[in-house]
Structure formats: C-alpha cells, structure tokens
Enzyme design. Structure first.
Site, short mmCIF file in Angstrom:
data_model
loop_
_atom_site.label_atom_id
_atom_site.label_comp_id
_atom_site.label_asym_id
_atom_site.label_seq_id
_atom_site.Cartn_x
_atom_site.Cartn_y
_atom_site.Cartn_z
N PRO A 66 0.79 -1.25 0.00
CA PRO A 66 0.00 0.00 0.00
C PRO A 66 0.81 1.29 0.00
O PRO A 66 0.25 2.36 -0.20
CB PRO A 66 -0.84 -0.09 1.29
CG PRO A 66 -0.40 -1.28 2.03
CD PRO A 66 0.58 -2.04 1.22
N GLU A 67 2.12 1.21 0.21
CA GLU A 67 2.90 2.45 0.28
C GLU A 67 3.00 3.14 -1.08
O GLU A 67 3.14 2.49 -2.11
CB GLU A 67 4.32 2.17 0.81
CG GLU A 67 4.36 1.64 2.24
CD GLU A 67 3.80 2.61 3.27
OE1 GLU A 67 3.52 3.79 2.95
OE2 GLU A 67 3.62 2.16 4.42
N GLY A 68 2.95 4.46 -1.05
CA GLY A 68 2.95 5.25 -2.28
C GLY A 68 4.35 5.54 -2.81
O GLY A 68 5.36 5.18 -2.20
N PHE A 69 4.36 6.21 -3.93
CA PHE A 69 5.59 6.51 -4.67
C PHE A 69 6.62 7.28 -3.83
O PHE A 69 7.80 6.96 -3.84
CB PHE A 69 5.21 7.34 -5.90
CG PHE A 69 6.33 7.62 -6.84
CD1 PHE A 69 6.88 6.60 -7.61
CD2 PHE A 69 6.84 8.90 -7.00
CE1 PHE A 69 7.91 6.85 -8.50
CE2 PHE A 69 7.88 9.16 -7.89
CZ PHE A 69 8.41 8.13 -8.64
N ASN A 70 6.15 8.28 -3.09
CA ASN A 70 7.11 9.16 -2.42
C ASN A 70 7.67 8.61 -1.13
O ASN A 70 8.76 9.00 -0.71
CB ASN A 70 6.49 10.55 -2.23
CG ASN A 70 6.37 11.25 -3.58
OD1 ASN A 70 7.36 11.66 -4.16
ND2 ASN A 70 5.15 11.32 -4.11
N HIS A 305 0.46 22.29 -3.56
CA HIS A 305 0.15 20.85 -3.59
C HIS A 305 -1.00 20.59 -2.65
O HIS A 305 -0.89 20.73 -1.43
CB HIS A 305 1.34 19.97 -3.19
CG HIS A 305 0.95 18.53 -3.11
ND1 HIS A 305 1.21 17.73 -2.01
CD2 HIS A 305 0.26 17.74 -3.98
CE1 HIS A 305 0.71 16.52 -2.23
NE2 HIS A 305 0.13 16.50 -3.41
N ARG A 307 -3.28 17.83 -1.44
CA ARG A 307 -3.49 16.37 -1.37
C ARG A 307 -4.90 16.10 -0.90
O ARG A 307 -5.36 16.68 0.10
CB ARG A 307 -2.45 15.80 -0.40
CG ARG A 307 -2.46 14.30 -0.26
CD ARG A 307 -1.84 13.60 -1.46
NE ARG A 307 -1.48 12.24 -1.06
CZ ARG A 307 -2.34 11.23 -0.99
NH1 ARG A 307 -3.61 11.43 -1.32
NH2 ARG A 307 -1.93 10.04 -0.59
N ASP A 384 4.38 17.50 -11.96
CA ASP A 384 3.71 18.38 -10.98
C ASP A 384 4.70 18.83 -9.91
O ASP A 384 4.74 20.00 -9.53
CB ASP A 384 2.56 17.62 -10.31
CG ASP A 384 1.22 17.81 -11.04
OD1 ASP A 384 1.15 18.68 -11.94
OD2 ASP A 384 0.25 17.09 -10.70
N PHE A 402 4.58 13.49 -0.68
CA PHE A 402 4.60 14.17 -1.98
C PHE A 402 5.08 15.61 -1.78
O PHE A 402 5.93 16.11 -2.52
CB PHE A 402 3.20 14.10 -2.59
CG PHE A 402 3.09 14.57 -4.02
CD1 PHE A 402 3.12 15.92 -4.34
CD2 PHE A 402 2.92 13.65 -5.05
CE1 PHE A 402 3.00 16.37 -5.65
CE2 PHE A 402 2.80 14.08 -6.37
CZ PHE A 402 2.83 15.43 -6.66
N1 LIG Z 1 -0.08 14.07 -10.44
C1 LIG Z 1 -0.28 14.15 -9.13
N2 LIG Z 1 -0.40 13.03 -8.39
C2 LIG Z 1 -0.59 13.16 -7.06
C3 LIG Z 1 -0.66 14.42 -6.43
N3 LIG Z 1 -0.84 14.22 -5.11
C4 LIG Z 1 -0.87 12.87 -4.93
N4 LIG Z 1 -0.72 12.23 -6.10
C5 LIG Z 1 -0.69 10.77 -6.34
O1 LIG Z 1 -0.96 10.12 -5.13
C6 LIG Z 1 0.23 9.52 -4.62
C7 LIG Z 1 0.34 9.88 -3.16
O2 LIG Z 1 1.10 8.94 -2.49
P1 LIG Z 1 2.54 9.27 -1.91
O3 LIG Z 1 3.46 9.47 -3.02
O4 LIG Z 1 2.81 8.19 -0.95
O5 LIG Z 1 2.43 10.62 -1.09
P2 LIG Z 1 1.56 10.91 0.25
O6 LIG Z 1 0.56 9.81 0.40
O7 LIG Z 1 0.95 12.24 -0.01
O8 LIG Z 1 2.50 10.93 1.41
C8 LIG Z 1 1.37 10.06 -5.44
O9 LIG Z 1 2.45 9.19 -5.56
C9 LIG Z 1 0.68 10.34 -6.77
O10 LIG Z 1 0.57 9.15 -7.52
C10 LIG Z 1 -0.55 15.59 -7.24
O11 LIG Z 1 -0.59 16.72 -6.78
N5 LIG Z 1 -0.36 15.40 -8.57
MG LIG Z 2 1.25 7.70 0.81
#
Ligand SMILES: Nc1nc2c(ncn2[C@@H]2O[C@H](COP(=O)(O)OP(=O)(O)O)[C@@H](O)[C@H]2O)c(=O)[nH]1
Ligand SMILES: [Mg+2]
Length: 442
Positions: A66-70, A305, A307, A384, A402
């Site tokens: 479940p962990e995201g990209f950042n 940004h 979210r 972005d 992010f």
């Molecule tokens: N293009 C875009 N994608 C976003 C934005 N905010 C969130 N996302 C998407 O949602 C994910 C959020 O997960 P993560 O990277 O873990 O960051 P966090 O959850 O905000 O700590 C990002 O990796 C993006 O895929 C944004 O402002 N622009």
């Molecule tokens: Mg996340």
C-alpha cells in the site's frame, strides 16, 4: 598399407573428433537455448562472467504494497545507506525494484507494471552515488530469474522487551503468513514486481528494529547467498535522517531528463518561468549543485500541492476543505503580489470541478491520454512536483511525502526556506505547526 592406414587413420580420428566437437557444441547450444528460454535471461554472457569473477553480491528490496511513490523514494535512501555500509566489506550492488501496481496509479487502460527506474530517474545520477542496476540487468547478469534468499522484515512478536527500545535483529519464525507460496519444485513464488517467472530459493523472516545499516553484519557474515532480497524494507529506519549520507542519496535522485524538459516547457509556456529569469541554477551533474539558500527566485507563480483522496477520507483535522484551501490561496496571492497559481492535486473529478469553479484562474498540468500513456501516473506526478519546486512560493499539504519531496527539491535549488516550508491548515485546526526545515549537508 601401413602408410595408407597411417594416413587414413589420423584423418578418421580427426573427423571423429570434429564430429564429437560439433555434437558437443550443438548440445551446448541446445542446453544454453533451453536454459535461456527457461530463465529468459542470458542477454550478455560477458557480464555474467564479469559479475562472477567480481564476486558481486546483489541487494534487492521491496516495500509494503500500500505504500505510495514518495514513501518508496524515502525507502530507497535507507537502502542506499545500507548498501554503502555493505560495500565496506564486499562488492554489493543495489537492484532497483521495478515500479508498478501502486494504489494511487489509477489511470485506466494504461499499463503500469514492470516500469524501470530509468523512466522516472536519471540512472547515471543514481550511479554517481552508489552502484545500481535495473531488475532486468540483474536478470541478465545473475543468470536468470532467481533470487537466492528473501528476508521478510518484521517486528518482534514479543514487542519491546521491558518496554525498552533497543536496536536488534534476529532470524525468527514469520509472524504473519508469508506473501510467498511454494511451487511444485519447492521454489517461492510471489509478486516480484510483476515478473511472474521470478522465483526465490529460500524465504525466511527477520525480526528487526533499528536503522538500515544494522542489517549489514547479518548480510555480510551470516548469510552467504549471492542475491538477497529484503521485503518490507520500510521496516528499518534511516541511518541518519537528513545527514550528509541522506542528502547525497537524495541529491542523486535526479528526475529523468524527459520529465524535466516537459515540465520546463510547461513553465515557460504557461507560467512565464525560465531558469534564467527565475535564477534557478541547475546542473546535470548533481555533485556540482551547491546553491546558496535564497539564491533562487523562482517563477512568478504560487505553487500549491493539495493532497485529497485518502487524506480527506479520514476527516483529518490538519487537511483543509476546498473552500478553506482556496481562501488561503487567494490571501497568499495578494500578500505575495502574484497573479498566477499552479495547482498539483490528486483530487477526484467531482472535487476538481468544484475547485475549478472556486479558482478559475488556476493552472494545472493536464496531459492528453497519449502523454499519460507515455509518462504514466508516476511521470505526471513528477512533472507536478518539478513545477511546484520552481514556484516563487510553495504551500503543500500536512505530512504528505509528496509535499516533502517538493521541499527537498526546493532546498536543492536554493530557495529561501520561508518560501518552501509552508502547509495548509485544517479549517478548525489549532496550532497548525508548519513543516520542519531540513538543511542540506554537503
Ligand atoms: N499528479 C499528481 N499526483 C498526485 C498528487 N498528489 C498525490 N498524487 C498521487 O498520489 C500519490 C500519493 O502517495 P505518496 O506518493 O505516498 O504521497 P503521500 O501519500 O501524499 O505521502 C502520489 O504518488 C501520486 O501518484 C498531485 O498533486 N499530482
Ligand atoms: Mg502515501
């Protein structure tokens, strides 16, 4: 006769030798072809030989699904620290876990698995920090889709002893059911970033609490496997958060050039923003970037940004309503004497429509379907981030990784911290502590 025999015999012997040799070559070819077919590797035998003669060892890792990209970018930094420690006593290489199947990458109809790091980051830049290879290079170099040993990181079943925190690591029985299952041959099968033919020879659990490099002695002395994969790698902490090693690795995570070019073109076209005008100095070689804080001016726009999605579902008190966010944006534009606002957001269709009504002047990067297919959700998110990183003033969302990665990018570019470490407050939030300034250690 003797002469004749003497003449014929060696000839026949040579012929036989030739035939045997041809048979051997043919058999070898067949064998290597079937091995290749089975392993789908063998791109270069040369590098295999080179790797073997180097006694190279491979560190692979994966993160909780479940962990995201950042957050994953943050785990890379921890693994890079571990790799640096491992390399003090051996020729270790970090294998980059392919991107894919991330929860937030929801664009329909586009193929988003087995994405190499090179699509998002500059590999040569990463390599200026530590030796890294893509997973497909590992397949070719190590002789096939086999990982010798998986170590699944977990906590301690008994929790902290006497409620006291201490750093420790032990091989332990798995607490949860393994995310790997054994096939008919006894190999371990699992997700492996969408590489179905990959299998592991062994999978065990490791209870660990502490920083990443704490794992080094175990990997160096106890485990002899050539390729070792740490699963749930987010379980270990940074060696030293925001220290020199952290920043070296973070600075090496340069976005892929094509993404920076697209974002720069967008800045120039829609936000009247160029590096020259904005004094955002950049060098393709990250080791040469050492910008003084306050030296960058940034483009004439406010970077936002915002979210949403899972950040608003829990009704968190530190995340604003759309109305609250728009109010803050208007007041910032007035205060900063700026007319343009760039908004990065993951808001869904309904919220986005509402936002557009409340903030019609906002600028957004909206890729066509063709662009999206090419760049993927990950590439669009980086674009972005890059645009937000070049704004004269940035405001992000509370505890979003992010937003944190944008802070770091702006720190590298040399912005005045006052223009970076800002976040929206919840409508009824008391206190509203602003993000911490983490200075680069060069
Ligand atoms: N293009 C875009 N994608 C976003 C934005 N905010 C969130 N996302 C998407 O949602 C994910 C959020 O997960 P993560 O990277 O873990 O960051 P966090 O959850 O905000 O700590 C990002 O990796 C993006 O895929 C944004 O402002 N622009
Ligand atoms: Mg996340």
């Amino acid at each position: 006769m003797a002469i004749k025999r003497g003449f014929v015999f060696p000839f026949q012997r040579t012929l036989r030798r030739y035939l045997v040799l041809i048979c051997i070559i043919f058999a070898l070819k067949l064998a290597s072809a079937s091995v290749e077919e089975a392993f789908r590797a063998g791109q270069s035998t040369l590098s295999q030989v080179a790797a073997a003669s180097r006694d190279v060892r491979y560190l692979l890792y994966d993160v909780n699904p479940p962990e995201g990209f950042n957050l994953r970018r943050d785990v890379y930094i921890r693994m890079a620290s571990l790799l640096k420690t491992l390399r003090k006593e051996g020729d270790w290489v970090l294998v980059l876990p392919p991107w894919g199947r991330l929860y937030h990458w929801q664009s329909p109809d586009i193929h988003q698995v087995r994405i190499p790091w090179g699509e998002f980051f500059s590999i040569t830049s990463l390599q200026a920090n530590i030796p890294v290879i893509e997973y497909e290079e590992f397949l070719a170099e190590s002789g096939g889709p086999f990982i010798d040993q998986i170590l699944v990181l977990q906590s301690y079943a008994e929790g902290w002893t006497d409620g006291k925190w201490e750093e420790k690591v032990h091989e332990r029985p798995c607490i949860e059911q393994l995310m790997y299952s054994r096939d008919k041959q006894g190999y371990y099968r699992g997700w492996f970033w969408g590489y179905e033919e990959t299998r592991a020879l062994n999978a065990t659990c490791l209870s660990a609490q502490g920083h990443a490099s704490m794992l080094a002695p175990m990997l160096q002395n106890k485990i002899t496997a050539t390729s070792v994969m740490l699963d749930r790698a987010e379980a270990v902490l940074h060696d030293h958060y925001a220290g020199k090693d952290y920043w070296d690795t973070r600075r090496s995570m340069v976005f892929a050039k094509h993404l920076r070019i697209i974002a720069d073109e967008f800045r120039a076209t829609f936000l009247n923003s160029t590096d020259k005008e904005d004094q955002t100095l950049y060098n393709e070689d990250w080791t040469r970037i050492k910008n003084k804080l306050g030296s960058s001016r940034g483009g004439p726009y406010l970077g936002v940004h915002l979210r949403r999605k899972d950040f608003i579902w829990g009704h968190r008190e530190d995340v604003p309503s759309l109305k609250g966010a728009v109010k803050k944006i208007h007041s910032l534009l007035m205060k900063l004497k700026l007319e343009m606002v760039f908004v990065a957001t993951d808001a869904d269709g309904e919220e986005l429509a509402k936002l557009k009504r409340m903030l019609p002047e906002m600028v957004r990067y909206e890729p066509s379907w063709e662009d999206l297919e090419l760049l993927k959700d990950g590439g669009v998110a980086i674009i972005d981030q890059w645009i937000c990183a070049h704004a004269r003033y940035f405001i992000g969302t509370s505890v979003s990784t992010f937003s944190f990665r944008i802070h770091e990018e702006r720190e590298i570019l040399g912005f005045d911290p006052k223009t970076t470490y800002n976040r929206f407050c919840g409508d009824d939030e008391s206190g509203c502590e602003q993000p911490t300034h983490w200075k680069i250690v060069y």
